[in-house]
Design a protein around this motif. Sequence first.
Motif, PDB file in Angstrom:
ATOM      1  N   GLY A   1       0.798  -1.109   0.114  1.00 31.31           N
ATOM      2  CA  GLY A   1       0.210  -0.549  -0.225  1.00 31.31           C
ATOM      3  C   GLY A   1       0.801   1.379   0.032  1.00 31.31           C
ATOM      4  O   GLY A   1      -0.262   2.079  -0.040  1.00 31.31           O
ATOM      5  N   SER A   2       2.030   1.262   0.449  1.00 26.44           N
ATOM      6  CA  SER A   2       3.287   2.220   0.051  1.00 26.44           C
ATOM      7  C   SER A   2       3.119   2.793  -0.841  1.00 26.44           C
ATOM      8  O   SER A   2       3.045   2.796  -1.840  1.00 26.44           O
ATOM      9  N   GLN A   3       2.690   3.966  -0.985  1.00 24.97           N
ATOM     10  CA  GLN A   3       3.049   4.507  -2.491  1.00 24.97           C
ATOM     11  C   GLN A   3       4.336   5.663  -2.776  1.00 24.97           C
ATOM     12  O   GLN A   3       4.623   6.474  -1.517  1.00 24.97           O
TER      13      GLN A   3
ATOM     14  N   VAL B   1       4.798   5.258  -8.151  1.00 25.56           N
ATOM     15  CA  VAL B   1       4.450   3.529  -7.892  1.00 25.56           C
ATOM     16  C   VAL B   1       3.166   3.937  -7.228  1.00 25.56           C
ATOM     17  O   VAL B   1       4.207   4.018  -6.023  1.00 25.56           O
ATOM     18  N   ARG B   2       2.094   2.795  -6.376  1.00 25.91           N
ATOM     19  CA  ARG B   2       2.134   2.131  -5.444  1.00 25.91           C
ATOM     20  C   ARG B   2       2.129   0.677  -4.771  1.00 25.91           C
ATOM     21  O   ARG B   2       2.151  -0.010  -6.295  1.00 25.91           O
TER      22      ARG B   2
ATOM     23  N   LEU C   1       1.374  -3.620  -4.111  1.00 27.58           N
ATOM     24  CA  LEU C   1       0.213  -3.871  -4.130  1.00 27.58           C
ATOM     25  C   LEU C   1       0.762  -5.393  -3.241  1.00 27.58           C
ATOM     26  O   LEU C   1       0.434  -5.545  -2.308  1.00 27.58           O
TER      27      LEU C   1
ATOM     28  N   VAL D   1       3.950  -3.367  -8.789  1.00 27.14           N
ATOM     29  CA  VAL D   1       3.453  -2.130  -9.065  1.00 27.14           C
ATOM     30  C   VAL D   1       2.594  -1.796  -9.632  1.00 27.14           C
ATOM     31  O   VAL D   1       2.483  -2.396 -10.677  1.00 27.14           O
ATOM     32  N   ARG D   2       1.256  -0.407  -8.729  1.00 25.26           N
ATOM     33  CA  ARG D   2       0.778  -0.337  -9.763  1.00 25.26           C
ATOM     34  C   ARG D   2       1.064   1.413  -9.949  1.00 25.26           C
ATOM     35  O   ARG D   2       0.989   2.320  -9.431  1.00 25.26           O
TER      36      ARG D   2
ATOM     37  N   LEU E   1       1.262   4.911 -10.930  1.00 26.84           N
ATOM     38  CA  LEU E   1       0.416   6.370 -10.216  1.00 26.84           C
ATOM     39  C   LEU E   1       0.191   7.572 -11.515  1.00 26.84           C
ATOM     40  O   LEU E   1       1.533   7.826 -12.430  1.00 26.84           O
TER      41      LEU E   1
ATOM     42  N   ASP F   1      -0.375  -2.460 -14.220  1.00 27.04           N
ATOM     43  CA  ASP F   1       0.651  -3.102 -13.335  1.00 27.04           C
ATOM     44  C   ASP F   1       1.688  -3.869 -13.776  1.00 27.04           C
ATOM     45  O   ASP F   1       1.356  -4.586 -14.927  1.00 27.04           O
TER      46      ASP F   1
ATOM     47  N   THR G   1       0.346  11.454   2.749  1.00 27.01           N
ATOM     48  CA  THR G   1      -0.509  11.932   1.897  1.00 27.01           C
ATOM     49  C   THR G   1      -0.619  13.596   3.098  1.00 27.01           C
ATOM     50  O   THR G   1      -0.856  13.516   4.735  1.00 27.01           O
TER      51      THR G   1
END
Length: 84
Positions: free
Chosen positions: A22-24, A32-33, A35, A49-50, A52, A58, A74
């Motif tokens: 979950g880290s960005q 990236v985030r 997964l 990773v996804r 951003l 992915d 955030t």
Amino acid sequence: MRNTNRLPKTSRPEEIPHLEIGSQLFHNGVPVRLLYQLSRNKSHETWRVRPLFVDAPDRDEQFSRSDCLSFLHTMRSPQWRCAA
């Protein structure tokens, strides 16, 4: 005379600090985030990773200790109380 009786290093690979699901983050400049983790060995970790801020599929990326990592934080707006 040097002490040659040293404890052997463990064969368990060490984790790269602060990598969590979950880290960005920016990985070598690419946002990236994380997964989930796919694999880990002594030299690197492979994460799914996804990307951003762009519409892209992915992908799997390898992270090593020598990579440039910069974490996104955030920002939260202050919670204003209603004056009554």
